[in-house]
Scaffold this motif. Structure first.
Motif, PDB file in Angstrom:
ATOM      1  N   LYS A   1      27.833  33.715  10.324  1.00 21.56           N
ATOM      2  CA  LYS A   1      29.103  33.796  10.646  1.00 21.56           C
ATOM      3  C   LYS A   1      29.724  35.510  10.324  1.00 21.56           C
ATOM      4  O   LYS A   1      30.409  35.984  11.180  1.00 21.56           O
ATOM      5  CB  LYS A   1      30.060  33.066   9.621  1.00 21.56           C
ATOM      6  CG  LYS A   1      31.388  33.213   9.461  1.00 21.56           C
ATOM      7  CD  LYS A   1      32.109  32.845  11.098  1.00 21.56           C
ATOM      8  CE  LYS A   1      33.643  32.668  10.929  1.00 21.56           C
ATOM      9  NZ  LYS A   1      34.075  32.149  12.061  1.00 21.56           N
ATOM     10  N   MET A   2      28.969  36.152   9.369  1.00 22.23           N
ATOM     11  CA  MET A   2      29.306  37.501   9.074  1.00 22.23           C
ATOM     12  C   MET A   2      28.896  38.445  10.192  1.00 22.23           C
ATOM     13  O   MET A   2      29.710  39.420  10.430  1.00 22.23           O
ATOM     14  CB  MET A   2      28.582  37.941   7.647  1.00 22.23           C
ATOM     15  CG  MET A   2      29.191  37.138   6.662  1.00 22.23           C
ATOM     16  SD  MET A   2      28.193  37.237   5.301  1.00 22.23           S
ATOM     17  CE  MET A   2      28.011  39.006   4.683  1.00 22.23           C
TER      18      MET A   2
ATOM     19  N   LEU B   1      28.629  37.643  13.557  1.00 24.92           N
ATOM     20  CA  LEU B   1      29.307  37.484  14.707  1.00 24.92           C
ATOM     21  C   LEU B   1      30.771  37.853  15.028  1.00 24.92           C
ATOM     22  O   LEU B   1      31.194  37.716  15.946  1.00 24.92           O
ATOM     23  CB  LEU B   1      29.101  35.892  14.849  1.00 24.92           C
ATOM     24  CG  LEU B   1      27.939  35.147  15.178  1.00 24.92           C
ATOM     25  CD1 LEU B   1      27.911  33.859  15.186  1.00 24.92           C
ATOM     26  CD2 LEU B   1      27.351  35.662  16.592  1.00 24.92           C
ATOM     27  N   LYS B   2      31.310  38.622  13.989  1.00 27.52           N
ATOM     28  CA  LYS B   2      32.599  38.852  14.047  1.00 27.52           C
ATOM     29  C   LYS B   2      32.924  39.801  15.381  1.00 27.52           C
ATOM     30  O   LYS B   2      34.043  39.688  15.788  1.00 27.52           O
ATOM     31  CB  LYS B   2      32.974  39.725  12.773  1.00 27.52           C
ATOM     32  CG  LYS B   2      33.176  38.935  11.324  1.00 27.52           C
ATOM     33  CD  LYS B   2      33.487  39.461  10.086  1.00 27.52           C
ATOM     34  CE  LYS B   2      33.649  38.556   9.180  1.00 27.52           C
ATOM     35  NZ  LYS B   2      34.018  39.225   8.058  1.00 27.52           N
ATOM     36  N   THR B   3      31.971  40.563  15.702  1.00 27.23           N
ATOM     37  CA  THR B   3      32.387  41.509  16.685  1.00 27.23           C
ATOM     38  C   THR B   3      31.327  41.662  17.727  1.00 27.23           C
ATOM     39  O   THR B   3      31.492  42.433  18.706  1.00 27.23           O
ATOM     40  CB  THR B   3      32.567  43.092  16.209  1.00 27.23           C
ATOM     41  OG1 THR B   3      31.211  43.600  15.515  1.00 27.23           O
ATOM     42  CG2 THR B   3      33.563  43.165  15.105  1.00 27.23           C
TER      43      THR B   3
ATOM     44  N   SER C   1      27.986  35.777  20.950  1.00 22.33           N
ATOM     45  CA  SER C   1      27.179  34.899  20.150  1.00 22.33           C
ATOM     46  C   SER C   1      26.004  34.571  20.804  1.00 22.33           C
ATOM     47  O   SER C   1      24.921  34.503  20.110  1.00 22.33           O
ATOM     48  CB  SER C   1      27.882  33.636  19.909  1.00 22.33           C
ATOM     49  OG  SER C   1      28.333  32.779  21.340  1.00 22.33           O
TER      50      SER C   1
ATOM     51  N   LYS D   1      31.303  31.307  15.843  1.00 17.15           N
ATOM     52  CA  LYS D   1      31.968  32.643  16.226  1.00 17.15           C
ATOM     53  C   LYS D   1      33.511  32.051  16.194  1.00 17.15           C
ATOM     54  O   LYS D   1      34.408  32.694  15.603  1.00 17.15           O
ATOM     55  CB  LYS D   1      31.776  32.946  17.458  1.00 17.15           C
ATOM     56  CG  LYS D   1      32.576  34.121  18.200  1.00 17.15           C
ATOM     57  CD  LYS D   1      31.928  35.167  18.469  1.00 17.15           C
ATOM     58  CE  LYS D   1      32.725  36.204  19.142  1.00 17.15           C
ATOM     59  NZ  LYS D   1      32.560  37.576  18.659  1.00 17.15           N
ATOM     60  N   TYR D   2      33.752  30.768  16.479  1.00 16.93           N
ATOM     61  CA  TYR D   2      35.455  30.248  16.638  1.00 16.93           C
ATOM     62  C   TYR D   2      35.784  29.310  15.383  1.00 16.93           C
ATOM     63  O   TYR D   2      37.007  29.084  15.280  1.00 16.93           O
ATOM     64  CB  TYR D   2      35.225  29.556  17.972  1.00 16.93           C
ATOM     65  CG  TYR D   2      35.155  30.439  18.974  1.00 16.93           C
ATOM     66  CD1 TYR D   2      35.916  31.761  19.283  1.00 16.93           C
ATOM     67  CD2 TYR D   2      34.086  30.368  19.899  1.00 16.93           C
ATOM     68  CE1 TYR D   2      35.694  32.828  20.251  1.00 16.93           C
ATOM     69  CE2 TYR D   2      33.803  31.457  20.859  1.00 16.93           C
ATOM     70  CZ  TYR D   2      34.364  32.494  21.107  1.00 16.93           C
ATOM     71  OH  TYR D   2      34.116  33.411  22.201  1.00 16.93           O
TER      72      TYR D   2
ATOM     73  N   LYS E   1      35.088  27.661  11.382  1.00 11.09           N
ATOM     74  CA  LYS E   1      35.038  27.865   9.914  1.00 11.09           C
ATOM     75  C   LYS E   1      33.534  27.452   9.711  1.00 11.09           C
ATOM     76  O   LYS E   1      33.139  26.442  10.015  1.00 11.09           O
ATOM     77  CB  LYS E   1      35.986  27.177   8.899  1.00 11.09           C
ATOM     78  CG  LYS E   1      37.233  27.817   9.236  1.00 11.09           C
ATOM     79  CD  LYS E   1      38.159  26.710   8.184  1.00 11.09           C
ATOM     80  CE  LYS E   1      39.312  27.291   8.336  1.00 11.09           C
ATOM     81  NZ  LYS E   1      40.345  26.288   7.373  1.00 11.09           N
TER      82      LYS E   1
END
Length: 140
Positions: free
Chosen positions: A21-22, A24-26, A29, A89-90, A92
């Motif tokens: 999750k950390m 994949l922010k920018t 995926s 990515k999308y 929680k």
């Protein structure tokens, strides 16, 4: 020992969700999944070398039936991670990870149907509770 390994698997799988999750922010995926797979491959090759099992690779390729099923696990695993990273990515992590664990219910049913494994009444209740928990998390 299986329980220790299973618990270690759970802990490291949890780390995948958080780190994924950390990371994949920018980034895309699927690209991240591919890079992750390369890193995993290199790491696992080093493990095989360290264990002195590099000479066992040709034996695996000689057993066509085993190789076929292992290849299928590779495709299934890659597909699973593509969808997992897309979901991360999308969504929680606190929702994606528990829903991903619906695989526990699915694999137990498949093991009973296709491998002839037996589960106890208590085990069946536990699997049912996992399914209920997944539904609750999905609706929350």
């Amino acid at each position: 020992m299986w329980l220790v390994y299973a618990l270690l698997s759970a802990v490291t799988a949890a780390a995948v969700g958080i780190f994924g999750k950390m990371g994949l922010k920018t980034v895309d995926s699927n690209t991240a999944t591919a890079v992750r797979s390369i890193i995993m491959s290199l790491f696992l090759i080093l493990v095989v070398i360290f264990q002195g099992n590099l000479n066992k690779i040709p034996i695996l390729f000689e057993d066509k039936k085993s190789l076929f099923y292992i290849a299928l696990t590779g495709v299934a695993g890659a597909t699973s991670w593509i969808f997992y990273f897309l979901a991360l990515k999308y969504g929680k992590v606190s929702q994606v990870a528990p829903i991903d664990k619906l695989s526990v219910v699915i694999v137990t049913i498949a093991a009973v149907l296709f491998l002839g494994e037996k589960i106890s009444l208590l085990g069946g209740i536990g699997i049912g509770l996992i399914a209920v928990g997944v539904i609750i998390v999905a609706l929350a």
